[in-house]
Design a protein around this motif. Structure first.
Motif, PDB file in Angstrom:
ATOM      1  N   ASN B 267       0.810  -1.202   0.000  1.00  0.00           N
ATOM      2  CA  ASN B 267       0.000   0.000   0.000  1.00  0.00           C
ATOM      3  C   ASN B 267       0.851   1.262   0.000  1.00  0.00           C
ATOM      4  O   ASN B 267       1.012   1.924   1.021  1.00  0.00           O
ATOM      5  CB  ASN B 267      -0.912  -0.028   1.219  1.00  0.00           C
ATOM      6  N   PHE B 268       1.449   1.605  -1.164  1.00  0.00           N
ATOM      7  CA  PHE B 268       2.265   2.819  -1.234  1.00  0.00           C
ATOM      8  C   PHE B 268       1.352   4.030  -1.306  1.00  0.00           C
ATOM      9  O   PHE B 268       0.586   4.171  -2.257  1.00  0.00           O
ATOM     10  CB  PHE B 268       3.175   2.813  -2.466  1.00  0.00           C
ATOM     11  N   THR B 269       1.404   4.887  -0.316  1.00  0.00           N
ATOM     12  CA  THR B 269       0.602   6.116  -0.353  1.00  0.00           C
ATOM     13  C   THR B 269       1.450   7.204  -0.996  1.00  0.00           C
ATOM     14  O   THR B 269       2.490   7.594  -0.463  1.00  0.00           O
ATOM     15  CB  THR B 269       0.217   6.552   1.066  1.00  0.00           C
ATOM     16  N   CYS B 271       2.404  10.955  -2.684  1.00  0.00           N
ATOM     17  CA  CYS B 271       2.130  12.360  -2.430  1.00  0.00           C
ATOM     18  C   CYS B 271       1.193  12.888  -3.507  1.00  0.00           C
ATOM     19  O   CYS B 271       1.206  12.404  -4.642  1.00  0.00           O
ATOM     20  CB  CYS B 271       3.427  13.159  -2.425  1.00  0.00           C
ATOM     21  N   PRO B 272       0.376  13.895  -3.198  1.00  0.00           N
ATOM     22  CA  PRO B 272      -0.623  14.382  -4.166  1.00  0.00           C
ATOM     23  C   PRO B 272       0.020  14.973  -5.412  1.00  0.00           C
ATOM     24  O   PRO B 272       1.128  15.503  -5.378  1.00  0.00           O
ATOM     25  CB  PRO B 272      -1.377  15.456  -3.374  1.00  0.00           C
ATOM     26  N   LEU B 273      -0.682  14.879  -6.534  1.00  0.00           N
ATOM     27  CA  LEU B 273      -0.141  15.319  -7.825  1.00  0.00           C
ATOM     28  C   LEU B 273      -0.343  16.800  -8.071  1.00  0.00           C
ATOM     29  O   LEU B 273       0.223  17.346  -9.017  1.00  0.00           O
ATOM     30  CB  LEU B 273      -0.781  14.497  -8.956  1.00  0.00           C
ATOM     31  N   CYS B 274      -1.219  17.434  -7.274  1.00  0.00           N
ATOM     32  CA  CYS B 274      -1.296  18.880  -7.387  1.00  0.00           C
ATOM     33  C   CYS B 274      -1.551  19.470  -6.007  1.00  0.00           C
ATOM     34  O   CYS B 274      -1.888  18.737  -5.066  1.00  0.00           O
ATOM     35  CB  CYS B 274      -2.368  19.306  -8.389  1.00  0.00           C
ATOM     36  N   ASP B 275      -1.331  20.768  -5.906  1.00  0.00           N
ATOM     37  CA  ASP B 275      -1.461  21.396  -4.597  1.00  0.00           C
ATOM     38  C   ASP B 275      -2.939  21.512  -4.218  1.00  0.00           C
ATOM     39  O   ASP B 275      -3.798  21.811  -5.059  1.00  0.00           O
ATOM     40  CB  ASP B 275      -0.843  22.794  -4.623  1.00  0.00           C
ATOM     41  N   ARG B 276      -3.226  21.303  -2.954  1.00  0.00           N
ATOM     42  CA  ARG B 276      -4.550  21.512  -2.361  1.00  0.00           C
ATOM     43  C   ARG B 276      -5.650  20.662  -2.997  1.00  0.00           C
ATOM     44  O   ARG B 276      -6.254  19.851  -2.301  1.00  0.00           O
ATOM     45  CB  ARG B 276      -4.945  23.002  -2.417  1.00  0.00           C
ATOM     46  N   ALA B 277      -5.893  20.806  -4.270  1.00  0.00           N
ATOM     47  CA  ALA B 277      -7.048  20.151  -4.889  1.00  0.00           C
ATOM     48  C   ALA B 277      -6.902  18.637  -4.949  1.00  0.00           C
ATOM     49  O   ALA B 277      -7.895  17.910  -4.938  1.00  0.00           O
ATOM     50  CB  ALA B 277      -7.290  20.706  -6.285  1.00  0.00           C
ATOM     51  N   CYS B 278      -5.637  18.148  -5.067  1.00  0.00           N
ATOM     52  CA  CYS B 278      -5.446  16.708  -5.239  1.00  0.00           C
ATOM     53  C   CYS B 278      -5.234  16.037  -3.886  1.00  0.00           C
ATOM     54  O   CYS B 278      -4.646  16.613  -2.969  1.00  0.00           O
ATOM     55  CB  CYS B 278      -4.252  16.445  -6.124  1.00  0.00           C
ATOM     56  N   ASP B 279      -5.659  14.790  -3.862  1.00  0.00           N
ATOM     57  CA  ASP B 279      -5.550  13.998  -2.650  1.00  0.00           C
ATOM     58  C   ASP B 279      -4.319  13.109  -2.745  1.00  0.00           C
ATOM     59  O   ASP B 279      -3.707  12.944  -3.790  1.00  0.00           O
ATOM     60  CB  ASP B 279      -6.824  13.144  -2.514  1.00  0.00           C
ATOM     61  N   TYR B 280      -3.924  12.511  -1.599  1.00  0.00           N
ATOM     62  CA  TYR B 280      -2.965  11.416  -1.657  1.00  0.00           C
ATOM     63  C   TYR B 280      -3.581  10.289  -2.482  1.00  0.00           C
ATOM     64  O   TYR B 280      -4.803  10.178  -2.580  1.00  0.00           O
ATOM     65  CB  TYR B 280      -2.661  10.915  -0.246  1.00  0.00           C
ATOM     66  N   TRP B 281      -2.753   9.427  -3.013  1.00  0.00           N
ATOM     67  CA  TRP B 281      -3.328   8.331  -3.817  1.00  0.00           C
ATOM     68  C   TRP B 281      -2.492   7.061  -3.681  1.00  0.00           C
ATOM     69  O   TRP B 281      -1.323   7.108  -3.280  1.00  0.00           O
ATOM     70  CB  TRP B 281      -3.449   8.766  -5.278  1.00  0.00           C
ATOM     71  N   HIS B 282      -3.094   5.947  -4.030  1.00  0.00           N
ATOM     72  CA  HIS B 282      -2.377   4.675  -3.944  1.00  0.00           C
ATOM     73  C   HIS B 282      -1.715   4.351  -5.277  1.00  0.00           C
ATOM     74  O   HIS B 282      -2.318   4.532  -6.324  1.00  0.00           O
ATOM     75  CB  HIS B 282      -3.324   3.556  -3.543  1.00  0.00           C
ATOM     76  N   LEU B 283      -0.496   3.853  -5.190  1.00  0.00           N
ATOM     77  CA  LEU B 283       0.243   3.560  -6.422  1.00  0.00           C
ATOM     78  C   LEU B 283      -0.480   2.510  -7.265  1.00  0.00           C
ATOM     79  O   LEU B 283      -0.407   2.536  -8.493  1.00  0.00           O
ATOM     80  CB  LEU B 283       1.654   3.078  -6.074  1.00  0.00           C
ATOM     81  N   SER B 284      -1.194   1.615  -6.599  1.00  0.00           N
ATOM     82  CA  SER B 284      -1.833   0.531  -7.358  1.00  0.00           C
ATOM     83  C   SER B 284      -2.880   1.052  -8.333  1.00  0.00           C
ATOM     84  O   SER B 284      -3.238   0.351  -9.276  1.00  0.00           O
ATOM     85  CB  SER B 284      -2.471  -0.465  -6.404  1.00  0.00           C
TER      86      SER B 284
END
Lengths: 907, 907
Positions: B267-269, B271-284
């Protein structure tokens, strides 16, 4: 055949005239007994008393070994082409044996063929019991003409035509003509003239390349021209090299790293250089080598490496231009490759194969039923061969099957030689390791202090001697291996020989240098984990100043030593020795004969005493290896071009002297270029780029210094660089038995330093490569990529910017073409006028008849030939159809008007 | 002049015969009104009603602009050579203006010159108010012959000679002869024949290269031959590419890194792809791109990159061989570069300069005393010019001073164009950044999930459109810039144009691809320290699967789109549109005239309706840019050769159709090679090596995987690779305002991961590049060095192993030489016999007198000409001196016996 080419420009009338009124002239000695016919070639053989087999030549003719497939003309030519070889072979190889009769028959057959080809022969009159017999040949005008046609030697025809056209042009043509008709330089005066030029004092003068070409032929002329261009271009390279060297010399005082190394306050305690016997030492004691290193390891060398790569590209381009100029002025522009006759060795083996095959076929016929399948395959093979080699219809040739054993021996021998070279290098390493270990253990402090100097000096000298010996051996091995390959033609043979010899000699000369540059010190391990050879001796490390200074020493000694020894011993000493031996031998052979009076010894007797000519390969090879020294490692030794220049200035004159006074006059060979040597040069040039990139980035400290300055230095200066390059070692981690036994410093030491980028003992991964190591490595590799691509791009730019054909030559060629168009159009106009005038008046009965006759002969040709006009002339018998003449004329004109014509003003 | 070359093999008698008995033949339409003389060339001009200036041609002759320095013949030729240009210019450029009278005078002067050169002219009979007037030219046999001589076109002469010699040879010669004499393919049937070949269904057939050459000339023939070779060699490349692609497809399931990425347990969490608007995400969640990446990023692509580099070397060598074969069979081996006439533009500017100079000189004469010094310098300059340009004596030429403004505009324009290209690329980047930021901020989840797809797709399409538009613009700019440089000759012009156009179009087509391959994502910064554009928008990163997949998408869309659109729109659509426009215009112009009956429209009327031919540059350019796609980034897109192949199969037939049916028949131009295109190809080949090396080592993950496996992996497998490539980031280190605003995952997260090699937050140097980073970098750089040098060495080996001259050609050349020697020696023998027989019988008084006369004429020449024998024939007036004939004969023989002779058995 080849030597006659020189004489073609000399009309026989003129020779005769010269002979008539110069009775006392030494040239007279170069004529037949009648004093008129010039000796063009001399054959020599050794004979015993004439046996009884002798008779009229026609009686004893042997059947000539022939392919049975050459048209008549070629066969004749073939005999001439080879004429010197068998004759020489008879002398040199065959010891006097009882089968002399057969030899006499071969000789007579041979002489008969020479006579058939139109040559005139004069025998010696004297009849000694045995000795050397000289057969002198004279090539009459007709033979020269015919061969000149074959070689397509151009003559300035249409002179009268030009004369009518324009005065300026004609004057120039006359000038050229006068020069061409100048009495050909006879041998003796020419020799003296050369003599004056070959004295050391004349080193600053231009070479008389045109004279060399006239006397020795184009091939040797090109060699001297090439040597001249190379030497000339070494001058700027030397100057820049000296400047770079002096830059290093001038900046050594202000160089921070060497200051830091010499600073005794910065008390770096270094780890011992050998196990047990050696003590810890202070880095400041290596101050001398550090300062010396800086001479060759400074930013200017990077510039110099780039400069020299461009220089190499420039040199090649410059030579291309010079070659084209020479081709133009030596009339070689239109020269085509001659189809060469196969070498006798090839023919012999082919003959053997054919005979073997015949026998096989016979056997097979007897066993035909049993082996039907097999034969079918055999025929199929033959068929396939014919399909793939359409020109060889009816011929056979040696396939790779015949050559396979030769190739196998070749590959294995070359691999073996590589092994020999490598083991020679390795032996010297072992020598160095053991001797330095032994000397370090010695109790004499005098010995101890001189370890490095003594070992390095002796090792390099051993290396040099090994190189010189192997060089000679490899030369012979290469020749032997090339024979095994059975190349078809002489050119083929030469190319293969050169490639092999170059490969072997290059390996031999550069293996120790490559070792020092790229391998030395890289496998030594680290304190506490040294690499051992034979379980006992530590692998050698570089001097504290870096490997570059050692590379520099190695390079200079090998380069200088090789050149000095080869020039003096091999090129002067050994030939003299050989000559002495031969003279002694000859005297032994004929001890009881009356010594010939010196007055009666003709020029050919004197010439026969000289050494035979071995070809240009050794001369070129020496220069190419030198070019390698100049280009390959120039980053580490900026003075290499200077040494090369000094050597070459002497070499040119030495070579010239040797060619003129110590060797028999070589057969003149026409050549358009220096052949495979150019490819080798250009290959070396390309190779040098990558080698220099690696030398700068891996052997020198240039990159670590840059990385320190821009990545790690806190002040942005070089201060602290030495400390940064030294890793820490905890002396408690020494393996048992390797700690210095007697130590003046060792008592209060816990850490010693060594030159490497490794983690300190207190890190989590002690003694592993540190982050610095990887960043420096990345920077080094990045520099290699940058340097290589930058320099290659710049070299290509240089090659692209410099046009291959010099402007004046291309202008001349254009002018010749303009001239052609001019001439041709005028010609056509005249012709038209003539036809008109012919048709306008009434034809007589006789003329009409003639026209009918000639119409019949020329009509079928007319359709094929756009330029054909109604025949207007010549009822006389035609020796050749005139159909082709119209277009021939233009083609001729496009080739012949040589433009020593420099002024062509418009009408 | 150029088109006539085709007709030379057709004897006029035969044409006439054909015409006589084929009255209904469409060929008749291609003849003059007398039905006998063939129309060889048609000139067109637009006229209004004949003005009153018309009179006899001699009355109104203008003074021709001439350099005043060409000999008569050249000037005539010059006029012919240029004849089509001015005529066309008159039509196309000049709108109907009141100064028609001058035009008529120019035309009449021009026609007069044509007649002087021997051409025959036929005018239209019809006399409309205005319209197109067609002048038809016929080149009689004499003119053809003369020009054939200038071009040195070979004909198989000496046929009768061979006949006497050997039967097998003669039979072959006859065969050749028969073929050459075959009725020349008339235009219309030939066209139909081509038609059948240009239909799509015939794509698998060989091209009729010889027919193309016969009809279009060598230059266009070479283009189609080159295209054929290229397309043929694309087949193996496509096959290997498909195999490589399927290898990736087959191994995707067993590939550990993509398995790990898709593994939801790991479960690699991120870092978000954009500031503020984007959430953390899972690599899978990025599993799809990871698997797609593997299709193109696997070890087989490394092999494929090496393969394609060797393929490029092979292709160049193969083409060289093909070119030499074609040169041989098209009789171009002996072709020399013609000295070209300067372009009219050049002449005009030179004239202007001369006039200006004259005026200056006059002014100076008036102010002579004041400006004496200045004039002296001026004269000195002139003198120097003459010295350095000896051939230009009396000429002036444009120096760099005259061209300086042109060069300056050139350089600045090219730099400006580069800027335009770069800013186009940058604009698209900005577009992508802003749009994705805006879309990410959107509340619609539908929009959010499709961000990447939408943005990428639209951006690539914008890129493509920009490329296509700029491509057209750059083509025109390059032509304009080249005009400004005032190149002297047409060849010169073409070369400069090509280089410039290539530079601009190459930049244009590849800039976005280069950006994705080497720059995208490298300047994005790291979490907590991102790089911002316009203070607001984060610099874009690559997709989680790596940049390679994006490169691949970009490459395929641009390549396919460019080819499809250029083929369909630019090559088919736009010409049709243009034609339509022209037809409409013409109709508008002459709306009230009676529409001509279709029956009365001659072939030249129909042909005039076709598009004029623009040269081969666009065709070559398209293919070279495609070759770039195939070679430069082949490591990232193994299917490129396949797409290229599919395109080319269509392209060949499309081009053929266009040339045959939609363009006016181009002037045939002789050419030995494809010129500067070869250099560009070979440059691209070399460039591709380094580009592929960088793509493999920097864009793909090949090197990091290798380094992990052999340096860091504890098990020696790829397990754990993904974890190894991801660095840790402490979310507390986010800058204020950049933390995800709404987060489903963010509550219990302290560390997020990002793809980079940096020290973790808990190290002593947090977020600095780690040791892994430097070791991977070193490995990447090392790989580049290894790859580049290995591949270059292998390519050189390939080029060295494949001989430039095909074996059968060199065999044929050798055979021709053997034939020559044979013929020559027989010739000499016959001549000798003849002389002997002549001298053996008593000479009559008359003959003796003749001999004296001819002796006098030939004696001075005899010395200059080795092959000359006593003249035996022809007291008739000689139209040319015979002196050169002997050597001409041999030279002729060496060139003319064309060896379609394949069987030459020995006598």
């Amino acid at each position: 055949l080849r030597t006659w080419v020189h004489c073609i420009l000399l009309s026989p009338v003129q020779v005769a005239n010269n002979m008539m009124d110069m009775d006392q002239d030494p040239r007279k000695r170069l004529c037949f007994a009648d004093g008129r016919r010039k000796v063009d070639y001399v054959l020599v053989y050794h004979y015993r008393k004439r046996s009884s087999v002798r008779g009229s030549p026609s009686q004893h003719r042997l059947s000539i070994i022939s392919n049975g497939s050459y048209p008549l003309g070629v066969e004749e030519k073939d005999q001439e082409g080879r004429k010197d070889e068998p004759a020489e072979v008879v002398v040199d190889v065959g010891p006097p044996d009882p089968a002399d009769g057969e030899k006499i028959m071969i000789r007579e057959e041979f002489e008969g063929n020479l006579k058939d080809a139109g040559l005139e022969i004069e025998h010696d009159k004297e009849n000694k019991a045995h000795g050397h017999a000289f057969i002198r040949l004279h090539a009459p005008w007709q033979v020269l003409s015919r061969e000149a046609e074959f070689l397509k030697i151009k003559v300035p025809t249409k002179k009268s035509y030009e004369l009518r056209e324009e005065k300026g042009l004609a004057a120039t043509m006359n000038e050229v003509w006068r020069k061409l008709n100048q009495p050909f330089q006879p041998k003796v005066p020419h020799q003296e003239q050369e003599h004056s030029r070959t004295k050391y004092g004349a080193f600053y003068k231009y070479q008389p390349v045109d004279l060399i070409r006239k006397y020795f032929g184009e091939k040797i002329g090109l060699y001297f021209a090439w040597l001249g261009v190379y030497t000339q271009l070494l001058i700027p390279a030397s100057v820049v090299g000296i400047i770079v060297f002096f830059y290093g010399w001038a900046t050594v005082e202000t160089n921070i790293p060497s200051q830091e190394m010499c600073d005794e306050d910065q008390n770096f305690t270094m780890c011992p250089l050998c196990d047990r016997a050696c003590d810890y030492w202070h880095l400041s004691t290596a101050c001398g080598t550090a300062r010396a290193s800086h001479l060759f390891d400074n930013p200017a060398t990077v510039f110099f490496a780039i400069f020299m790569s461009l220089w190499a590209a420039m040199f090649l381009e410059h030579w291309k231009r010079r070659q084209i100029s020479l081709n133009y002025s030596w009339d070689l522009t239109g020269m085509e490759e001659e189809e060469e006759h196969p070498r006798p060795k090839y023919e012999t083996i082919l003959l053997q194969k054919r005979q073997r095959k015949k026998k096989n076929t016979k056997n097979k016929n007897e066993q035909i039923k049993r082996q039907l399948k097999h034969i079918h395959a055999y025929i199929l093979t033959l068929f396939t061969l014919n399909v793939f080699l359409p020109s060889q219809t009816g011929h056979e040739k040696l396939t790779w099957r015949d050559r396979l054993p030769g190739y196998l021996i070749n590959i294995s021998s070359i691999l073996f030689m590589f092994g020999v070279t490598c083991s020679a290098v390795f032996s010297v390493i072992i020598y160095r390791i053991t001797i330095s270990a032994l000397m370090a253990m010695s109790s004499d402090p005098e010995v101890k202090s001189n370890v490095r100097v003594t070992v390095t000096a002796t090792a390099v000298i051993i290396n040099l001697v090994v190189i010189l010996i192997l060089d000679e051996i490899y030369g012979m091995v290469a020749a032997w291996l090339t024979e095994l390959e059975i190349p078809k033609t002489e050119t083929n043979f030469e190319e293969r020989l050169i490639l092999k010899a170059f490969l072997l000699k290059f390996m031999n000369a550069y293996a120790p240098i490559f070792y020092v540059a790229f391998f030395k010190g890289r496998f030594a391990g680290r304190p506490g984990d040294y690499v051992y050879v034979f379980n006992d001796y530590r692998m050698e490390e570089c001097a504290p100043g870096g490997c570059l200074i050692e590379l520099c020493i190695q390079l200079s000694i090998i380069m200088l030593g090789k050149q000095l020894i080869q020039n003096n011993v091999f090129e002067i000493g050994i030939p003299k020795l050989k000559k002495l031996c031969r003279t002694l031998k000859d005297k032994e052979r004929a001890p009881k004969e009356i010594v010939e009076q010196p007055g009666r010894r003709q020029q050919w007797h004197l010439d026969y005493d000289l050494e035979p000519f071995d070809g240009l390969t050794p001369e070129y090879m020496e220069m190419i290896i030198q070019f390698g020294f100049v280009s390959l490692f120039v980053a580490s030794f900026p003075l290499a071009p200077l040494f090369a220049l000094l050597n070459n200035v002497i070499e040119i004159r030495l070579d010239a002297k040797k060619f003129v006074t110590e060797l028999r006059r070589p057969d003149a060979i026409r050549a358009k270029d220096i052949g495979i040597w150019y490819n080798i040069l250009s290959g070396l040039g390309k190779f040098s780029v990558i080698i220099n990139a690696f030398v700068i980035s891996f052997t020198s400290d240039f990159i670590p210094r840059l990385v320190y300055q821009y990545m790690y230095s806190e002040t942005g200066t070089m201060h602290g660089f030495i400390n940064h390059t030294l890793s820490y070692f905890n002396v408690s981690n020494f393996k048992p038995g390797t700690v210095p036994s007697i130590s003046s410093l060792g008592k209060d030491i816990t850490f010693c330093r060594y030159k490497d980028y490794r983690e300190p003992p207190w890190s989590t991964e002690p003694y592993q490569f540190s982050k610095q190591y990887w960043s420096v490595l990345a920077a080094r590799l990045g520099f290699v990529i940058l340097f290589q691509n930058l320099v290659i791009t710049m070299s290509m730019l240089v090659a692209w910017v410099i046009p291959d054909v010099p402007k004046n030559i291309s202008e001349k060629l254009k002018k010749e073409k303009t001239l052609l168009v001019d001439v041709f159009l005028n010609e056509e106009k005249e012709k038209l006028q003539l036809i008109q005038s012919l048709f306008s008046r009434d034809l007589t009965q006789e003329q009409q008849e003639e026209l009918k006759v000639s119409d019949q002969t020329s009509l079928p040709l007319q359709q094929t030939q756009p330029g054909q006009l109604p025949p207007t002339s010549s009822p006389a018998p035609r020796t050749r159809p005139r159909a082709a003449s119209f277009s021939q004329f233009t083609r001729q004109m496009s080739m012949s008007p040589r433009s020593d014509i420099t002024q062509h003003t418009a009408v």
